[in-house]
Scaffold this active site. Structure first.
Site, PDB file in Angstrom:
ATOM      1  N   ASP A  98     -36.965  55.972   8.188  1.00 24.79           N
ATOM      2  CA  ASP A  98     -35.751  55.360   7.647  1.00 24.79           C
ATOM      3  C   ASP A  98     -35.865  54.994   6.166  1.00 24.79           C
ATOM      4  OD1 ASP A  98     -34.843  55.793  10.174  1.00 24.79           O
ATOM      5  OD2 ASP A  98     -35.074  53.723  10.832  1.00 24.79           O
ATOM      6  N   HIS A 134     -37.572  60.644  17.413  1.00 27.23           N
ATOM      7  CA  HIS A 134     -38.767  59.904  17.832  1.00 27.23           C
ATOM      8  C   HIS A 134     -40.045  60.663  17.462  1.00 27.23           C
ATOM      9  CE1 HIS A 134     -37.009  56.452  19.985  1.00 27.23           C
ATOM     10  NE2 HIS A 134     -35.993  57.269  20.150  1.00 27.23           N
TER      11      HIS A 134
HETATM   12  C1  GLA Z   1     -35.527  54.233  14.908  1.00 24.09           C
HETATM   13  C2  GLA Z   1     -36.767  53.977  14.054  1.00 24.09           C
HETATM   14  C3  GLA Z   1     -37.185  55.240  13.319  1.00 24.09           C
HETATM   15  C4  GLA Z   1     -37.330  56.406  14.312  1.00 24.09           C
HETATM   16  C5  GLA Z   1     -36.067  56.547  15.154  1.00 24.09           C
HETATM   17  C6  GLA Z   1     -36.187  57.590  16.251  1.00 24.09           C
HETATM   18  O1  GLA Z   1     -34.421  54.517  14.092  1.00 24.09           O
HETATM   19  O2  GLA Z   1     -36.493  52.963  13.091  1.00 24.09           O
HETATM   20  O3  GLA Z   1     -38.390  54.990  12.629  1.00 24.09           O
HETATM   21  O4  GLA Z   1     -38.468  56.231  15.103  1.00 24.09           O
HETATM   22  O5  GLA Z   1     -35.742  55.324  15.789  1.00 24.09           O
HETATM   23  O6  GLA Z   1     -36.242  58.878  15.718  1.00 24.09           O
END
Ligand code: GLA
Length: 387
Positions: free
Chosen positions: A171, A34
């Site tokens: 991601d 996060h």
């Molecule tokens: C999800 C979101 C990412 C990131 C993670 C937590 O996967 O898509 O962008 O914030 O949570 O690390």
């Protein structure tokens, strides 16, 4: 992949025009939980499970999308793109197509079949896998000559602007810039990247799936984003020059913590301590100290459970069972939390026993056997030449 191409031919029929096949990986995040939307550093790794694409150019301007995993097909003309999202899986590739078509010259129509071996909704980023992969397929098919960063941006904008998910940058970067045998170091404040080698011969990355899928996880994720914003709004004025929560010194939090609503103080503490842990993990990795790296992962999970409050009992059980198993160096939930998977760093030599122990302990508590498997690293999206 051959089976995927056969599924394509079953759906769209055979023709003299060759079918081309592509793969785009999913990802696990080992450190920096996060932190992306707080401008911090993250350490994801692409995995050898992901999205399969089979595509065939058409002589007209029609486009057809189909999936071997989900029901529902979409058909449209390149000159009349659907404007509304449907709340279905094909919103993701359609969003990417809309972004690219708005900026670039589209060429031929095509038939495109999606599939793959990545569990959906398990926190392994199936959405970034499909979006960055679609950008890669269209780039290749239409000879757009995009830079990797442009494909990543198209994927990010598709999710944010068309699908309507306020996701962070981790991601699509993790998928688009992946290099096999390395973790990605991404500084989410300035978007700079490095590839840090992981000794895959000695240590392996296993993923244990809790099987928990939360329908409401998106709402809870957006709530965390809002709480982190509130933390920055309250702490930022006491930290001259800070542009994002990651910039706030821990001492500033310590000094003003008692004035914050308790929930906001917990969220801020997780973020600032996780930034520090992620830098320690980076040093440990560069020094070849995987035990120290793993210890940061386990500490991250404690913080995600107690301070960021995104864990669930099934994930805690998998982490607890993992860290007490032989040869395990560290474990934590991966992705946003609220269900999904746990990522485990373990010494390869003892991995069989450790994985069996983790599955047994989970089955004892929850009455079902979870999947616990090694995932290899992977490089980014690519065309697969069918021999
Ligand atoms: C999800 C979101 C990412 C990131 C993670 C937590 O996967 O898509 O962008 O914030 O949570 O690390």
């Amino acid at each position: 992949m051959r089976e995927h191409v056969s599924a394509f031919e079953d759906t769209f029929g055979e023709s003299a025009v060759p079918v081309r096949a592509f793969f785009s990986p999913g990802r696990v995040n080992l450190m920096g939980a996060h932190l992306d939307y707080n401008g911090g550093p993250v350490m994801p790794m692409a995995i050898d499970r992901g999205t399969f694409f089979a595509v065939r150019a058409r002589s007209d301007r029609r486009v057809r999308f189909s999936s071997s995993l989900e029901p529902g097909e979409l058909e449209f003309d390149l000159d009349r793109l659907p404007r509304e999202r449907a709340g279905r899986w094909f919103d993701y590739p359609l969003g990417v197509l809309r972004i690219l078509a708005a900026e670039r010259r589209t060429a031929c129509g095509f038939d495109l079949m999606f599939g793959g071996n990545l569990p959906v909704g398990a926190g392994l980023s199936s959405s970034a896998s499909i979006c960055v992969g679609t950008a890669f397929v269209l780039d290749t098919l239409w000879a757009l000559e995009l830079a990797p960063r442009q494909r990543v941006d198209a994927a990010l904008r598709a999710e944010r602007e068309f699908v309507g998910v306020h996701c962070g940058i981790m991601d699509p970067f993790a998928v688009g810039f992946a290099r096999n045998g390395a973790l990605l170091w991404l500084d989410c404040k300035d978007g700079s990247i490095e590839h840090l080698p992981l000794d895959h011969a000695a240590v392996g990355v296993a993923v244990a799936d809790s099987g928990v899928r939360r329908e409401l996880a998106q709402g809870a994720f957006n709530q965390r984003v809002a709480e982190a914003q509130e933390a920055f709004a309250l702490l930022g004025p006491h930290a001259p020059g800070a542009q994002v929560l990651r910039d706030v010194p821990l001492e500033v939090l310590q000094r003003f913590e008692h004035r914050l609503p308790p929930v906001i103080a917990r969220r801020a503490r997780h973020v600032l301590e996780e930034v520090a842990r992620t830098f320690i993990a980076r040093e440990a990795l560069l020094a070849g100290d995987s035990a120290r790296f793993g210890a940061q992962m386990s500490a991250a999970h404690r913080s995600l459970r107690e301070l960021y409050e995104v864990s669930v009992p099934e994930l805690d059980c998998l982490v607890d069972a993992a860290v007490s198993a032989p040869g395990v160096l560290g474990a934590r939930l991966t992705g946003a939390g609220f269900g999904g998977c746990v990522v485990i760093l373990m010494q390869r030599a003892q991995s069989e026993r450790a994985m069996a122990r983790i599955a047994d302990e989970f089955a004892r508590q929850f009455g079902r056997i979870p999947s616990v498997r090694f995932f290899g690293g992977d490089s980014g999206p690519r065309e697969i030449v069918l021999g």
